[in-house]
Enzyme design. Structure first.
Site, PDB file in Angstrom:
ATOM      1  N   ARG A  20       0.829  -1.218   0.000  1.00 57.50           N
ATOM      2  CA  ARG A  20       0.000   0.000   0.000  1.00 57.50           C
ATOM      3  C   ARG A  20       0.860   1.263   0.000  1.00 57.50           C
ATOM      4  O   ARG A  20       0.564   2.218  -0.710  1.00 57.50           O
ATOM      5  CB  ARG A  20      -0.941   0.015   1.206  1.00 57.50           C
ATOM      6  N   ASN A  38      -6.181  -2.491   2.365  1.00 63.23           N
ATOM      7  CA  ASN A  38      -6.205  -3.936   2.530  1.00 63.23           C
ATOM      8  C   ASN A  38      -7.645  -4.392   2.710  1.00 63.23           C
ATOM      9  O   ASN A  38      -8.457  -3.689   3.317  1.00 63.23           O
ATOM     10  CB  ASN A  38      -5.404  -4.353   3.765  1.00 63.23           C
TER      11      ASN A  38
END
Length: 93
Positions: A20, A38
């Site tokens: 990320r 996520n």
């Protein structure tokens, strides 16, 4: 210059490897706005908005995994219509 948006779901080795945060760095470099998060099933969900050529570069970087220890085994992208407006590119969830 036209602004486009895409909803991306990636799976593979994409959680716990800095995926990320590296995606956020790629987005900043390419002037992409949106979010990355996520998901409970182990995938990562991305909303990305930007100019067509930068968005194509962003998608290519995500497919290849922006982090060396990550690996994308499945990539699904759906164009966003209408294209949402994001102020920044944020890591959420």
């Amino acid at each position: 210059m036209a602004t486009n948006g895409v909803h991306i779901i990636v799976s593979g080795r994409v959680q716990g490897v800095g995926f990320r945060w590296m995606t956020k760095m790629v987005a900043a470099k390419l002037h992409i706005t949106g979010t990355v998060a996520n998901q409970m099933d182990g995938s990562v969900e991305i909303y990305a908005v930007g100019a067509s050529d930068q968005l194509a570069q962003f998608e290519a970087a995500v497919k290849a995994s922006p982090t060396p220890s990550g690996r994308v085994s499945d990539y699904q992208a759906t164009p966003l219509d209408p294209v949402p407006t994001f102020k920044n590119f944020d890591v959420i969830g």
